[in-house]
Motif scaffolding. Structure first.
Motif, PDB file in Angstrom:
ATOM      1  N   GLU A  77       0.823  -1.208   0.000  1.00 53.40           N
ATOM      2  CA  GLU A  77       0.000   0.000   0.000  1.00 53.40           C
ATOM      3  C   GLU A  77       0.861   1.264   0.000  1.00 53.40           C
ATOM      4  O   GLU A  77       1.768   1.426   0.820  1.00 53.40           O
ATOM      5  CB  GLU A  77      -0.918   0.025   1.227  1.00 53.40           C
ATOM      6  CG  GLU A  77      -1.729   1.287   1.392  1.00 53.40           C
ATOM      7  CD  GLU A  77      -2.898   1.419   0.425  1.00 53.40           C
ATOM      8  OE1 GLU A  77      -3.384   2.539   0.233  1.00 53.40           O
ATOM      9  OE2 GLU A  77      -3.327   0.384  -0.127  1.00 53.40           O
ATOM     10  N   GLN A  78       0.542   2.148  -0.932  1.00 50.72           N
ATOM     11  CA  GLN A  78       1.271   3.411  -0.999  1.00 50.72           C
ATOM     12  C   GLN A  78       0.976   4.255   0.240  1.00 50.72           C
ATOM     13  O   GLN A  78      -0.177   4.570   0.530  1.00 50.72           O
ATOM     14  CB  GLN A  78       0.867   4.181  -2.254  1.00 50.72           C
ATOM     15  CG  GLN A  78       1.642   5.461  -2.469  1.00 50.72           C
ATOM     16  CD  GLN A  78       1.301   6.123  -3.788  1.00 50.72           C
ATOM     17  OE1 GLN A  78       0.412   5.669  -4.507  1.00 50.72           O
ATOM     18  NE2 GLN A  78       2.012   7.179  -4.128  1.00 50.72           N
ATOM     19  N   GLY A  79       2.003   4.585   0.999  1.00 53.77           N
ATOM     20  CA  GLY A  79       1.818   5.377   2.201  1.00 53.77           C
ATOM     21  C   GLY A  79       1.504   4.559   3.434  1.00 53.77           C
ATOM     22  O   GLY A  79       1.380   5.106   4.533  1.00 53.77           O
ATOM     23  N   GLY A  80       1.360   3.242   3.286  1.00 48.34           N
ATOM     24  CA  GLY A  80       1.076   2.381   4.428  1.00 48.34           C
ATOM     25  C   GLY A  80      -0.404   2.243   4.719  1.00 48.34           C
ATOM     26  O   GLY A  80      -1.219   3.058   4.285  1.00 48.34           O
ATOM     27  N   MET A  81      -0.767   1.218   5.463  1.00 48.91           N
ATOM     28  CA  MET A  81      -2.163   0.945   5.789  1.00 48.91           C
ATOM     29  C   MET A  81      -2.311   0.703   7.287  1.00 48.91           C
ATOM     30  O   MET A  81      -1.438   0.097   7.921  1.00 48.91           O
ATOM     31  CB  MET A  81      -2.649  -0.298   5.018  1.00 48.91           C
ATOM     32  CG  MET A  81      -4.126  -0.627   5.221  1.00 48.91           C
ATOM     33  SD  MET A  81      -4.657  -2.025   4.180  1.00 48.91           S
ATOM     34  CE  MET A  81      -4.556  -1.299   2.540  1.00 48.91           C
ATOM     35  N   GLN A  82      -3.395   1.203   7.840  1.00 47.36           N
ATOM     36  CA  GLN A  82      -3.641   1.030   9.271  1.00 47.36           C
ATOM     37  C   GLN A  82      -3.740  -0.449   9.629  1.00 47.36           C
ATOM     38  O   GLN A  82      -4.419  -1.214   8.957  1.00 47.36           O
ATOM     39  CB  GLN A  82      -4.939   1.735   9.658  1.00 47.36           C
ATOM     40  CG  GLN A  82      -5.331   1.532  11.115  1.00 47.36           C
ATOM     41  CD  GLN A  82      -6.485   2.429  11.508  1.00 47.36           C
ATOM     42  OE1 GLN A  82      -6.341   3.608  11.722  1.00 47.36           O
ATOM     43  NE2 GLN A  82      -7.665   1.847  11.581  1.00 47.36           N
ATOM     44  N   VAL A  83      -3.062  -0.835  10.695  1.00 51.35           N
ATOM     45  CA  VAL A  83      -3.068  -2.220  11.155  1.00 51.35           C
ATOM     46  C   VAL A  83      -4.208  -2.413  12.157  1.00 51.35           C
ATOM     47  O   VAL A  83      -4.340  -1.644  13.106  1.00 51.35           O
ATOM     48  CB  VAL A  83      -1.721  -2.589  11.814  1.00 51.35           C
ATOM     49  CG1 VAL A  83      -1.762  -4.010  12.363  1.00 51.35           C
ATOM     50  CG2 VAL A  83      -0.575  -2.430  10.816  1.00 51.35           C
ATOM     51  N   LEU A  84      -5.024  -3.427  11.924  1.00 51.26           N
ATOM     52  CA  LEU A  84      -6.101  -3.740  12.856  1.00 51.26           C
ATOM     53  C   LEU A  84      -5.496  -4.363  14.105  1.00 51.26           C
ATOM     54  O   LEU A  84      -4.702  -5.301  14.023  1.00 51.26           O
ATOM     55  CB  LEU A  84      -7.112  -4.691  12.209  1.00 51.26           C
ATOM     56  CG  LEU A  84      -8.459  -4.848  12.925  1.00 51.26           C
ATOM     57  CD1 LEU A  84      -9.240  -3.540  12.914  1.00 51.26           C
ATOM     58  CD2 LEU A  84      -9.286  -5.944  12.272  1.00 51.26           C
ATOM     59  N   SER A  85      -5.878  -3.843  15.267  1.00 50.98           N
ATOM     60  CA  SER A  85      -5.295  -4.312  16.516  1.00 50.98           C
ATOM     61  C   SER A  85      -5.697  -5.759  16.808  1.00 50.98           C
ATOM     62  O   SER A  85      -6.675  -6.275  16.248  1.00 50.98           O
ATOM     63  CB  SER A  85      -5.748  -3.424  17.676  1.00 50.98           C
ATOM     64  OG  SER A  85      -7.126  -3.617  17.935  1.00 50.98           O
ATOM     65  N   LYS A  86      -4.961  -6.392  17.704  1.00 55.40           N
ATOM     66  CA  LYS A  86      -5.259  -7.765  18.093  1.00 55.40           C
ATOM     67  C   LYS A  86      -6.669  -7.881  18.645  1.00 55.40           C
ATOM     68  O   LYS A  86      -7.410  -8.820  18.327  1.00 55.40           O
ATOM     69  CB  LYS A  86      -4.251  -8.240  19.136  1.00 55.40           C
ATOM     70  CG  LYS A  86      -4.497  -9.656  19.634  1.00 55.40           C
ATOM     71  CD  LYS A  86      -3.479 -10.056  20.692  1.00 55.40           C
ATOM     72  CE  LYS A  86      -3.762 -11.451  21.241  1.00 55.40           C
ATOM     73  NZ  LYS A  86      -2.786 -11.832  22.300  1.00 55.40           N
ATOM     74  N   GLU A  87      -7.067  -6.896  19.472  1.00 55.93           N
ATOM     75  CA  GLU A  87      -8.411  -6.920  20.066  1.00 55.93           C
ATOM     76  C   GLU A  87      -9.487  -6.799  18.993  1.00 55.93           C
ATOM     77  O   GLU A  87     -10.513  -7.492  19.050  1.00 55.93           O
ATOM     78  CB  GLU A  87      -8.554  -5.790  21.086  1.00 55.93           C
ATOM     79  CG  GLU A  87      -7.681  -5.929  22.326  1.00 55.93           C
ATOM     80  CD  GLU A  87      -6.248  -5.478  22.086  1.00 55.93           C
ATOM     81  OE1 GLU A  87      -5.405  -5.711  22.974  1.00 55.93           O
ATOM     82  OE2 GLU A  87      -5.968  -4.904  21.006  1.00 55.93           O
TER      83      GLU A  87
END
Length: 239
Positions: A77-87
């Motif tokens: 992903e260009q610019g990075g993508m938000q990571v979904l938390s473990k919870e």
């Protein structure tokens, strides 16, 4: 049939957000307590899918001749993508498990003479509740430049455009396919929005999740902004 230009094709693709401004934990949907009510809800979705000659699927599917699963990597992903938390991953998996047991989200698919298929809440839905995950066949955007489907959803916008991916719910999909978009050219249209579509990195893969942005009352139709990221979907004629 005339082939659409790349620009026209891009305008027909739904967009999702990449980042949330404020980090808060997502909530699982709460199925309706009455089994009869849940059967009615699933029946409305089944009827809509049948009318469009679609199969139900809650998953991203990878078929020969289209993008392989190995192409779905959030690191592209260009610019990075938000990571979904473990919870929140646990909450997402809880929702998927409920659906597999027939405990569906409290939603009805209703046909409207002006808007076509719409989705409305069949029970109250709290802010930040997971509504659904956008599902369907995954393909390279470059392969869909002249596609007629107006429900394609951006999955990955890669630094290398040839690696960018899209979800195509023309043959397989779920209730997310039927949630309508707002007219984001008018103040009244923007006021109707009560959910959003967000792209997350989930264990390194791109996923698209619809989330409530405020409390939604029973009987209220669901709307999100099809132009959540790239602002190119033509919504000026939406109701």
């Amino acid at each position: 049939m005339k082939c659409r230009s790349l620009q026209d094709s891009r305008k027909r693709r739904r967009r999702s957000l990449v980042y949330q401004k404020k980090r808060r934990r997502l909530l699982p949907f709460i199925p309706s307590a009455d089994p009869t009510q849940r059967l009615k809800q699933m029946g409305t979705l089944a009827s809509a899918l049948t009318a469009l000659h679609m199969e139900f699927s809650d998953d991203l599917t990878y078929l020969p001749g289209m993008a392989p699963q190995s192409a779905n990597q959030a690191k592209f992903e260009q610019g990075g993508m938000q990571v979904l938390s473990k919870e929140d991953i646990e909450t997402l998996e809880q929702c998927r498990a409920m659906c597999k047991r027939g405990e569906c989200p409290p939603l009805l698919v209703v046909f409207d003479s002006c808007e076509g298929y719409t989705v409305e809440a069949d029970d109250q839905i709290k802010d930040l509740t997971i509504i659904a995950e956008y599902s369907g066949d995954v393909d390279y955007i470059k392969n869909r430049e002249h596609d007629d489907c107006d429900s394609m959803m951006t999955l990955l916008l890669a630094r290398d455009p040839s690696k960018s991916l899209v979800i195509c719910p023309d043959k397989r999909g779920n209730i997310a396919r039927f949630i309508n978009g707002i007219n984001n050219h008018t103040p009244d249209g923007k006021k109707k929005q009560n959910c959003k579509c967000v792209r997350y990195s989930v264990n390194g893969e791109c996923r698209v999740i619809l989330v409530a942005t405020r409390d939604i009352a029973k009987g209220e139709k669901l709307y999100y902004d099809y132009n959540g990221y790239e602002h190119e979907y033509p919504t000026q004629h939406f109701v």
